[in-house]
Design a protein around this motif. Structure first.
Motif, PDB file in Angstrom:
ATOM      1  N   TYR A  35       0.805  -1.233   0.000  1.00 50.71           N
ATOM      2  CA  TYR A  35       0.000   0.000   0.000  1.00 50.71           C
ATOM      3  C   TYR A  35       0.832   1.275   0.000  1.00 50.71           C
ATOM      4  O   TYR A  35       0.338   2.328  -0.365  1.00 50.71           O
ATOM      5  CB  TYR A  35      -0.915   0.029   1.230  1.00 50.71           C
ATOM      6  N   TYR A  36       2.086   1.204   0.468  1.00 53.91           N
ATOM      7  CA  TYR A  36       2.905   2.424   0.547  1.00 53.91           C
ATOM      8  C   TYR A  36       3.623   2.743  -0.764  1.00 53.91           C
ATOM      9  O   TYR A  36       4.381   3.701  -0.834  1.00 53.91           O
ATOM     10  CB  TYR A  36       3.966   2.289   1.656  1.00 53.91           C
ATOM     11  N   GLN A  37       3.408   1.906  -1.773  1.00 48.33           N
ATOM     12  CA  GLN A  37       4.052   2.170  -3.061  1.00 48.33           C
ATOM     13  C   GLN A  37       3.479   3.421  -3.718  1.00 48.33           C
ATOM     14  O   GLN A  37       2.376   3.871  -3.378  1.00 48.33           O
ATOM     15  CB  GLN A  37       3.857   0.960  -3.990  1.00 48.33           C
ATOM     16  N   VAL A 184       9.548   6.221  10.145  1.00 47.26           N
ATOM     17  CA  VAL A 184       8.335   6.960   9.729  1.00 47.26           C
ATOM     18  C   VAL A 184       7.319   6.959  10.886  1.00 47.26           C
ATOM     19  O   VAL A 184       6.876   8.014  11.346  1.00 47.26           O
ATOM     20  CB  VAL A 184       7.689   6.321   8.473  1.00 47.26           C
ATOM     21  N   HIS A 185       6.997   5.776  11.354  1.00 45.63           N
ATOM     22  CA  HIS A 185       5.913   5.662  12.343  1.00 45.63           C
ATOM     23  C   HIS A 185       6.287   6.189  13.722  1.00 45.63           C
ATOM     24  O   HIS A 185       5.421   6.591  14.493  1.00 45.63           O
ATOM     25  CB  HIS A 185       5.458   4.195  12.436  1.00 45.63           C
ATOM     26  N   ASP A 186       7.579   6.177  14.022  1.00 41.00           N
ATOM     27  CA  ASP A 186       8.009   6.613  15.352  1.00 41.00           C
ATOM     28  C   ASP A 186       8.055   8.143  15.440  1.00 41.00           C
ATOM     29  O   ASP A 186       8.390   8.679  16.484  1.00 41.00           O
ATOM     30  CB  ASP A 186       9.407   6.029  15.636  1.00 41.00           C
ATOM     31  N   GLU A 275       6.324   9.897   4.731  1.00 43.57           N
ATOM     32  CA  GLU A 275       6.559   9.058   3.555  1.00 43.57           C
ATOM     33  C   GLU A 275       7.730   8.137   3.835  1.00 43.57           C
ATOM     34  O   GLU A 275       8.733   8.564   4.399  1.00 43.57           O
ATOM     35  CB  GLU A 275       6.932   9.931   2.350  1.00 43.57           C
ATOM     36  N   CYS A 276       7.604   6.880   3.413  1.00 44.43           N
ATOM     37  CA  CYS A 276       8.722   5.942   3.553  1.00 44.43           C
ATOM     38  C   CYS A 276       9.574   6.070   2.289  1.00 44.43           C
ATOM     39  O   CYS A 276       9.153   5.638   1.208  1.00 44.43           O
ATOM     40  CB  CYS A 276       8.201   4.517   3.726  1.00 44.43           C
ATOM     41  N   ASP A 277      10.743   6.659   2.452  1.00 46.10           N
ATOM     42  CA  ASP A 277      11.600   6.873   1.279  1.00 46.10           C
ATOM     43  C   ASP A 277      12.021   5.557   0.625  1.00 46.10           C
ATOM     44  O   ASP A 277      12.251   5.506  -0.584  1.00 46.10           O
ATOM     45  CB  ASP A 277      12.823   7.750   1.619  1.00 46.10           C
ATOM     46  N   TYR A 278      12.089   4.490   1.402  1.00 46.86           N
ATOM     47  CA  TYR A 278      12.439   3.186   0.810  1.00 46.86           C
ATOM     48  C   TYR A 278      11.332   2.710  -0.124  1.00 46.86           C
ATOM     49  O   TYR A 278      11.585   2.241  -1.224  1.00 46.86           O
ATOM     50  CB  TYR A 278      12.645   2.139   1.907  1.00 46.86           C
ATOM     51  N   MET A 279      10.099   2.831   0.355  1.00 50.82           N
ATOM     52  CA  MET A 279       8.960   2.365  -0.458  1.00 50.82           C
ATOM     53  C   MET A 279       8.845   3.153  -1.764  1.00 50.82           C
ATOM     54  O   MET A 279       8.388   2.624  -2.773  1.00 50.82           O
ATOM     55  CB  MET A 279       7.660   2.521   0.334  1.00 50.82           C
ATOM     56  N   LYS A 280       9.265   4.413  -1.718  1.00 51.85           N
ATOM     57  CA  LYS A 280       9.104   5.257  -2.907  1.00 51.85           C
ATOM     58  C   LYS A 280      10.254   5.107  -3.903  1.00 51.85           C
ATOM     59  O   LYS A 280      10.281   5.788  -4.923  1.00 51.85           O
ATOM     60  CB  LYS A 280       8.973   6.735  -2.483  1.00 51.85           C
TER      61      LYS A 280
HETATM   62 FE1  SF4 Z   1       8.869   1.920   8.202  1.00 51.57          FE
HETATM   63 FE2  SF4 Z   1       9.120   1.832   5.580  1.00 51.57          FE
HETATM   64 FE3  SF4 Z   1      10.013  -0.181   7.094  1.00 51.57          FE
HETATM   65 FE4  SF4 Z   1       7.364   0.213   6.841  1.00 51.57          FE
HETATM   66  S1  SF4 Z   1       8.808  -0.361   5.229  1.00 51.57           S
HETATM   67  S2  SF4 Z   1       8.481  -0.212   8.719  1.00 51.57           S
HETATM   68  S3  SF4 Z   1       7.303   2.436   6.692  1.00 51.57           S
HETATM   69  S4  SF4 Z   1      10.795   1.898   7.059  1.00 51.57           S
END
Ligand code: SF4
Ligand code: 13P
Length: 319
Positions: A35-37, A184-186, A275-280
């Motif tokens: 979903y974060y893509q 991101v979440h922390d 935003e999760c830079d890895y996912m993007k």
């Molecule tokens: Fe955090 Fe991205 Fe890892 Fe999910 S994938 S836990 S958003 S760093």
């Protein structure tokens, strides 16, 4: 014919999407996306899901090639479950700060210091950490799986401390927690969310359990990405403050066009920290190239994969 309002970006994306569809058919590949893509990746994916659904789907696919549009551990999980399939990842450098917060050697030391404990690991871990684990869980099934264990069972839970605290609170357990977190979440801002609540008094607050405990406490719903989406779909509020990576807003808006979804701010208002830079890191170009060239491929050391398979299979059996 393209609309006269099409921008060069839209035209380019349409062209890439056509190339990807043709390559996918030719190679009997399935494209899976978290979903974060990016939105354009999800628009072309065969399957979109949370970590649990992606693992399940990988386990049952009959495609020759799985293209995992997610982060590295998601590709590893698919490869461990389907060793005879080719698993490709368009951006192999797409890691996960949470998985990185659990070094396998340090974790092994921790496990050895507590030999009478059952080891539960979140799916956001390397294959090497999974190999040290008794049962893998995701945010979608952690509560259910912990509840299935005898009440007096001693448990180590890693690596996400916030998720561990949440599971302890809802199950009444005192699991020993590893001190890992997602960058991101922390970092969501409690004050920022309180301010949004003042401006949108009827809005419900949707929180991923990787967020800190105070945010879990003020939430109307705590859940995995899929659970938050499902809640938004079925609930009757008009507005929602979404406290997880902002990619999910696309799916929420697409499924509930009449509702308003407000992204929660991070503590540092200057950065795009929701935003999760890895996912993007995965783009349509990288996806096309990956399908065309049959690389980068994910491979897992067979010995590690063998040990990591058992706790993943246990998760799939128990949930
Ligand atoms: Fe955090 Fe991205 Fe890892 Fe999910 S994938 S836990 S958003 S760093
Ligand atoms: P879900 O399993 O809820 O999709 O979460 C995965 C993740 O990486 C959250 O940051």
């Amino acid at each position: 014919m393209e609309s006269i309002t099409s921008t060069p970006d839209t035209l380019r994306n349409n062209q890439l999407a056509d190339e990807i569809s043709a390559l996918k058919k030719e190679k009997n590949a399935v494209i899976m996306a978290h979903y974060y893509q990016r939105d354009e990746i999800k628009e072309i994916a065969d399957f979109i899901g949370d970590s649990l659904a992606l693992a399940r789907k990988a386990a049952e696919t009959d495609a020759n090639i799985i293209v995992m549009c997610g982060v590295h551990f998601m590709g590893e999980t698919a490869k461990i479950l389907c060793p005879d399939r080719t698993v490709l990842i368009p951006a192999p450098e797409a890691g996960c700060s949470l998985a990185d917060s659990c070094d396998p050697m340090e974790f092994e030391k921790f496990v050895k210091e507590h030999p009478d404990h059952t080891v539960i690991s979140y799916v956001n871990t390397s294959a090497a950490v999974k190999a040290l684990t008794d049962i893998v869980v995701t945010s979608g099934n952690a509560r259910k799986i912990v509840d299935l264990l005898p009440a007096d069972e001693k448990i180590i839970f890693g690596p996400d401390h916030n998720l561990g605290e949440y599971i302890n609170s809802v199950t009444g357990r005192s699991m020993l927690l590893w001190n890992g977190a997602c960058h991101v979440h922390d970092r969501f801002s409690l004050e920022g969310i309180a301010q949004l609540k003042k401006e949108h008094s009827g809005a419900k607050v949707l929180v991923h359990p990787e967020c800190r405990r105070p945010l879990q406490i003020i939430a109307d719903k705590v859940g995995s990405t899929a659970a938050l989406l499902d809640f938004a779909r079925k609930d009757d509020a008009k507005e929602y403050i979404v406290v997880t990576e902002s990619g999910i807003l696309f799916d929420m808006q697409r499924e509930c066009p009449e509702k308003t979804f407000i992204p929660a701010p991070a503590e540092d208002a200057e950065c795009q920290c929701n935003e999760c830079d890895y996912m993007k890191m995965i783009t349509l170009e990288k996806l096309r190239d990956c399908l065309r060239d049959g690389k980068p491929e994910i491979n897992v050391d067979p010995e590690v994969a063998k040990k990591a398979l058992r706790p993943i299979e246990r998760m799939l059996q128990l949930s």
